[in-house]
Design a protein around this motif. Structure first.
Motif, PDB file in Angstrom:
ATOM      1  N   TYR A   1       1.201  -1.208  -0.120  1.00 47.79           N
ATOM      2  CA  TYR A   1      -0.436  -0.173  -0.246  1.00 47.79           C
ATOM      3  C   TYR A   1       0.579   0.881  -0.215  1.00 47.79           C
ATOM      4  O   TYR A   1       0.621   2.360   0.050  1.00 47.79           O
ATOM      5  N   GLU A   2       1.958   1.152   0.461  1.00 43.13           N
ATOM      6  CA  GLU A   2       3.041   2.404   0.745  1.00 43.13           C
ATOM      7  C   GLU A   2       3.289   2.753  -1.080  1.00 43.13           C
ATOM      8  O   GLU A   2       4.126   3.521  -0.725  1.00 43.13           O
TER       9      GLU A   2
ATOM     10  N   PRO B   1       1.969   2.343  -4.273  1.00 45.50           N
ATOM     11  CA  PRO B   1       1.090   2.251  -5.624  1.00 45.50           C
ATOM     12  C   PRO B   1       1.498   2.456  -6.966  1.00 45.50           C
ATOM     13  O   PRO B   1       0.609   1.691  -7.462  1.00 45.50           O
ATOM     14  N   GLN B   2       2.123   2.800  -7.061  1.00 43.40           N
ATOM     15  CA  GLN B   2       2.873   3.552  -8.169  1.00 43.40           C
ATOM     16  C   GLN B   2       3.665   2.323  -8.629  1.00 43.40           C
ATOM     17  O   GLN B   2       3.179   2.175 -10.437  1.00 43.40           O
TER      18      GLN B   2
ATOM     19  N   ILE C   1       2.741  -0.599  -8.036  1.00 46.24           N
ATOM     20  CA  ILE C   1       1.197  -1.770  -8.497  1.00 46.24           C
ATOM     21  C   ILE C   1       0.703  -0.913  -9.638  1.00 46.24           C
ATOM     22  O   ILE C   1       0.445  -1.496 -10.573  1.00 46.24           O
ATOM     23  N   ARG C   2       1.056   0.394  -9.409  1.00 47.94           N
ATOM     24  CA  ARG C   2       0.357   0.441 -10.802  1.00 47.94           C
ATOM     25  C   ARG C   2       1.317   0.183 -12.424  1.00 47.94           C
ATOM     26  O   ARG C   2       0.511  -0.010 -13.626  1.00 47.94           O
TER      27      ARG C   2
ATOM     28  N   VAL D   1       0.725  -2.869 -13.556  1.00 46.33           N
ATOM     29  CA  VAL D   1      -0.577  -4.164 -14.275  1.00 46.33           C
ATOM     30  C   VAL D   1      -0.761  -3.896 -15.618  1.00 46.33           C
ATOM     31  O   VAL D   1      -0.659  -4.502 -16.149  1.00 46.33           O
TER      32      VAL D   1
END
Lengths: 330, 330
Positions: free
Chosen positions: A49-50, A52-53, A55-56, A59
């Motif tokens: 969660y710290e 997010p980029q 993860i982005r 994707v």
């Protein structure tokens, strides 16, 4: 047609372990089942969660990998988890049907909590992700969920929730799912360690350039006692042969190489060069298709958008049914 | 105009304790603030998940009570929590920002877990409801949240999440909220017990018929040592006088009655009849308006529908902002 749900946490590009473990299977399944493939970004955020980029950007990588290996958006519904708000909605109601203690006893979660070093600071989102996963599976009424053996307790948890839901709300709306374990054993890392992982740096990505693949193969773990070419070598635990078993369709050739290696007279470099060729036969076309798709990321995202719309319409329909049996259909 | 969020768990019709504790205040606040009033059915389900029909029918009761006391849907956004799916969506992301241990340490939750007798079987949905509440408050960017003193730890929990969210996602999107404690002390039950509650059967509902109110007042707890009319009586802990303090605007008259009662010569029946009159002055018009609205439940639900649409548009706007700062705006 029965539905199948699978997916991946987008924490980086996918590797050849994903290919033999699940991606190849999905390409085969999409003709036999109504297949949903989820890019599980919400789940990835529970322990990222710290970042997010990270993860982005993963994707898009994962979507490109899907298309490159031949998962066909015309046959398979590929969607992004965070774009289906019906899933957290159902999760909320499922959370009432499971106790905190039961979640803490889940063997998969217990192991993961240790691995991730959460100690006493387990994020609530992490503890409850199996409930979120139960919502993923059931909102699409999936019959089959391909999983690793270590994830079977998650399917069991989902089915427990299904039984509680159906009993309490006096319905047969929710379906129990069956975990389908891959026939292929987990592919070890190039260093011979049991698991390929980004953090161990022992992976071969589907998107690796040919030279990188060759280099990783040349550095691969073999038989440490196989010093001279003339020495007899061991096959068991020899990553090069494990990979040949997994990727070379010419089983006769592999058997011949194994016999030669065990007998002595076959050098590591020769077998590795052969493996590099086998991998390149697989990865070359994947890499090429990936590069094609990567030219137009907008179109890839639009494809995911269309899949997500289809997924949402299925999820919204299930939620309408949920609201009706729960008497919250205002 | 600053926003205020309040609401009630729909577990039954509202009573006069709700009236002095919060409803009267909401009628006053709706002219000074942008007020959101939530029928918290999702939260009510966390400990009533086996009785969804009970919650369903209480929703209409609560809406009727709101309208009857003068909460004006033209000034106040009245909405139903389960119809705003953006709230569970935000809850899901907030769950990553709080640990399981922190939730278990929340004094409000600890007390409630004891009261409700969950023992070792705390539903996960119950443990995490403060996170859901943090989403309620912040998705509407509420500045003020009227609460009972025992609920202040919930506001503190919400504000902790706000600070984590803003820090981790490098934003000032989320607002800390301030708990506003009612100036009025909690109204005791007609039996003199500290809390009015349905299960204790010691409540006067806003919807009670006049005869029921009169009967409940006549059976009210007073001074057990005040046996004969001529005896001097005690005011402290005498429910009849507590109610007069709360409901009679004629403070001089109340002072006069108190003096007379303490001195002796004023009978319980006389004071109770007087209190019944005072309550009827308040409840008569409320009951009448409630009966009017109850004639057309469809229109009441349509009103809630309109409020919910307005609430959703605010919540959806906040979620767009959340998705942007969390890089999940696909």
């Amino acid at each position: 047609m029965d539905r199948v749900l699978t997916g991946d946490r987008p924490t980086g590009p996918l590797h050849i372990g994903h290919y033999v473990g699940s991606l190849a299977n999905r390409v085969a399944m999409q003709d036999k089942y109504e297949q949903f493939v989820m890019v599980a970004d919400v789940q990835a955020l529970t322990d990222n969660y710290e970042y997010p980029q990270r993860i982005r950007s993963a994707v898009l990588d994962v979507l490109l990998d899907y298309l490159a290996v031949g998962i066909d958006p015309k046959k398979t519904t590929i969607f992004i988890q965070s774009c289906v708000p019906e899933i957290p909605e159902l999760t909320m109601y499922y959370l009432n049907l499971v106790t905190v203690n039961r979640l803490g006893r889940n063997p998969t979660i217990k192991t993961e909590i240790k691995q991730k070093g959460f100690g006493e600071s387990v994020p609530a989102g992490f503890l409850v992700y199996p409930v979120n996963q139960a919502a993923d599976i059931t909102i699409f009424k999936a019959r089959y969920v391909p999983v690793g053996e270590d994830q079977l307790p998650l399917i069991e948890q989902a089915n427990e929730i299904v039984r509680s839901f159906n009993r309490i709300y006096n319905t047969d709306l929710m379906l129990e799912a069956q975990g389908v374990i891959s026939a292929t054993a987990r592919l070890p890392g190039v260093d011979g360690k049991a698991k390929m992982s980004k953090s161990l740096g022992n992976t071969i990505y589907l998107s690796d350039p040919a030279e990188t693949v060759a280099k990783k193969v040349m550095g691969m773990y073999t038989d440490p006692d196989h010093v001279r070419v003339s020495d007899p070598g061991k096959i068991e635990g020899n990553t090069v042969f494990t990979y040949l078993d997994a990727f070379d369709s010419d089983k006769e050739k592999v058997a011949e190489l194994k016999a030669h290696y065990q007998q002595g007279g076959l050098g590591d470099v020769t077998v590795k060069k052969y493996l590099a060729g086998v991998l390149e036969n697989l990865l070359g076309p994947i890499r090429q298709r990936r590069a094609e798709y990567a030219k137009d990321p907008g179109e890839v995202m639009a494809m995911a958008q269309r899949g997500t719309e289809r997924a949402r319409s299925v999820a919204a329909h299930t939620m309408d049914q949920v609201r009706a049996v729960m008497h919250i259909n205002y």
